[in-house]
Motif scaffolding. Structure first.
Motif, PDB file in Angstrom:
ATOM      1  N   ALA A 145      46.151  45.169  29.449  1.00  0.00           N
ATOM      2  CA  ALA A 145      46.998  44.159  30.092  1.00  0.00           C
ATOM      3  C   ALA A 145      48.444  44.624  30.228  1.00  0.00           C
ATOM      4  CB  ALA A 145      46.932  42.851  29.306  1.00  0.00           C
ATOM      5  N   ALA A 146      48.852  45.598  29.436  1.00  0.00           N
ATOM      6  CA  ALA A 146      50.237  46.077  29.460  1.00  0.00           C
ATOM      7  C   ALA A 146      50.550  46.999  30.631  1.00  0.00           C
ATOM      8  CB  ALA A 146      50.555  46.802  28.146  1.00  0.00           C
ATOM      9  N   ASP A 147      49.523  47.585  31.274  1.00  0.00           N
ATOM     10  CA  ASP A 147      49.761  48.504  32.395  1.00  0.00           C
ATOM     11  C   ASP A 147      49.574  47.741  33.700  1.00  0.00           C
ATOM     12  OD1 ASP A 147      49.877  50.470  34.336  1.00  0.00           O
ATOM     13  OD2 ASP A 147      48.384  51.776  33.412  1.00  0.00           O
ATOM     14  N   ALA A 148      50.658  47.217  34.233  1.00  0.00           N
ATOM     15  CA  ALA A 148      50.609  46.371  35.426  1.00  0.00           C
ATOM     16  C   ALA A 148      50.026  47.068  36.652  1.00  0.00           C
ATOM     17  CB  ALA A 148      52.009  45.856  35.746  1.00  0.00           C
ATOM     18  N   SER A 149      49.935  48.391  36.631  1.00  0.00           N
ATOM     19  CA  SER A 149      49.443  49.122  37.793  1.00  0.00           C
ATOM     20  C   SER A 149      48.004  49.613  37.659  1.00  0.00           C
ATOM     21  CB  SER A 149      50.343  50.334  38.059  1.00  0.00           C
ATOM     22  OG  SER A 149      51.657  49.908  38.305  1.00  0.00           O
ATOM     23  N   CYS A 150      47.320  49.271  36.577  1.00  0.00           N
ATOM     24  CA  CYS A 150      45.955  49.791  36.404  1.00  0.00           C
ATOM     25  C   CYS A 150      44.930  48.876  37.062  1.00  0.00           C
ATOM     26  CB  CYS A 150      45.641  50.009  34.919  1.00  0.00           C
ATOM     27  SG  CYS A 150      45.300  48.515  33.975  1.00  0.00           S
ATOM     28  N   ARG A 151      43.734  49.391  37.239  1.00  0.00           N
ATOM     29  CA  ARG A 151      42.649  48.647  37.882  1.00  0.00           C
ATOM     30  C   ARG A 151      42.258  47.409  37.088  1.00  0.00           C
ATOM     31  NH1 ARG A 151      38.845  53.672  39.975  1.00  0.00           N
ATOM     32  NH2 ARG A 151      40.308  54.294  41.606  1.00  0.00           N
ATOM     33  N   GLY A 160      42.994  35.428  38.798  1.00  0.00           N
ATOM     34  CA  GLY A 160      43.915  34.363  38.449  1.00  0.00           C
ATOM     35  C   GLY A 160      44.399  34.379  37.011  1.00  0.00           C
ATOM     36  N   VAL A 161      44.244  35.509  36.339  1.00  0.00           N
ATOM     37  CA  VAL A 161      44.691  35.619  34.948  1.00  0.00           C
ATOM     38  C   VAL A 161      46.158  36.039  34.934  1.00  0.00           C
ATOM     39  CG1 VAL A 161      44.372  36.857  32.759  1.00  0.00           C
ATOM     40  CG2 VAL A 161      42.382  36.238  34.155  1.00  0.00           C
ATOM     41  N   ASP A 162      46.975  35.285  34.226  1.00  0.00           N
ATOM     42  CA  ASP A 162      48.375  35.639  34.008  1.00  0.00           C
ATOM     43  C   ASP A 162      48.378  36.639  32.848  1.00  0.00           C
ATOM     44  OD1 ASP A 162      51.025  35.861  33.234  1.00  0.00           O
ATOM     45  OD2 ASP A 162      51.371  33.701  33.148  1.00  0.00           O
TER      46      ASP A 162
END
Length: 180
Positions: A145-151, A160-162
């Motif tokens: 969840a910490a890597d905003a650019s990963c698949r 729809g997950v924040d």
């Protein structure tokens, strides 16, 4: 006559994989095995973060518990299943490289996409900070969840997950879990 140079990878590569996997809790080793099977079935050259997320959600009840209820979890799994059958998100056969963390280039693990290897290393670091000898599923979910650019994050966001809220829920759940 000289022999041509070998195209077989140097022996240190399997040791790196063994080193990585030796630091995982048995449940997380099962997740990695599932992700490896998914990559193989999908003719993907590497385990990527979506493979890890899919296997993690199927195998780890602690991870499933941090989602905001069944509808959200069902949407995430729906996207992942579509991907595994070649429909929807079109990543099959491509290599994941989020580019989010340049250090990844130096941490290559054969058979793993750079973001997947970085996420696993972050999960191991998270476990070490907690004083645990092995990483668990919640550690890996937090790292994904910490890597905003990963698949994996792309799947989560499309469902729809924040991810910021998810990270907070993972941290809260981590404090409640009895770590061995």
């Amino acid at each position: 006559m000289r022999n041509p140079p070998s195209r077989v990878p140097h022996q240190s590569a399997p040791a790196r994989i063994d080193e990585l996997e030796a630091q995982l809790a048995p449940e997380l080793m099962s997740v990695v095995a599932g992700a490896r099977r998914r990559a193989h079935r999908g003719a993907d050259a590497q385990i990527d973060t979506a493979h890890l997320l899919h296997s993690l959600l199927e195998a780890d009840p602690e991870v499933r518990a941090v989602f905001d209820g069944e509808p959200q979890l069902t949407r995430v799994l729906g996207y992942l299943v579509q991907r595994s059958i070649g429909y929807g998100l079109r990543w099959q056969g491509t290599v994941e490289d989020s580019g989010a963390l340049p250090v990844v280039r130096r941490r290559e693990v054969p058979g793993w996409s750079p973001p997947a290897a970085t996420a696993m290393a972050a999960a191991l670091n998270r476990a070490a900070l907690r004083g645990a000898p092995r990483a668990r599923g919640l550690d890996l979910l937090a790292a994904l969840a910490a890597d905003a650019s990963c698949r994996a994050v792309e799947v989560l966001e499309r469902a729809g997950v924040d991810t910021l809220s998810l990270t907070d829920r993972v941290s809260a759940a981590s404090r409640q879990v009895s770590w061995e």
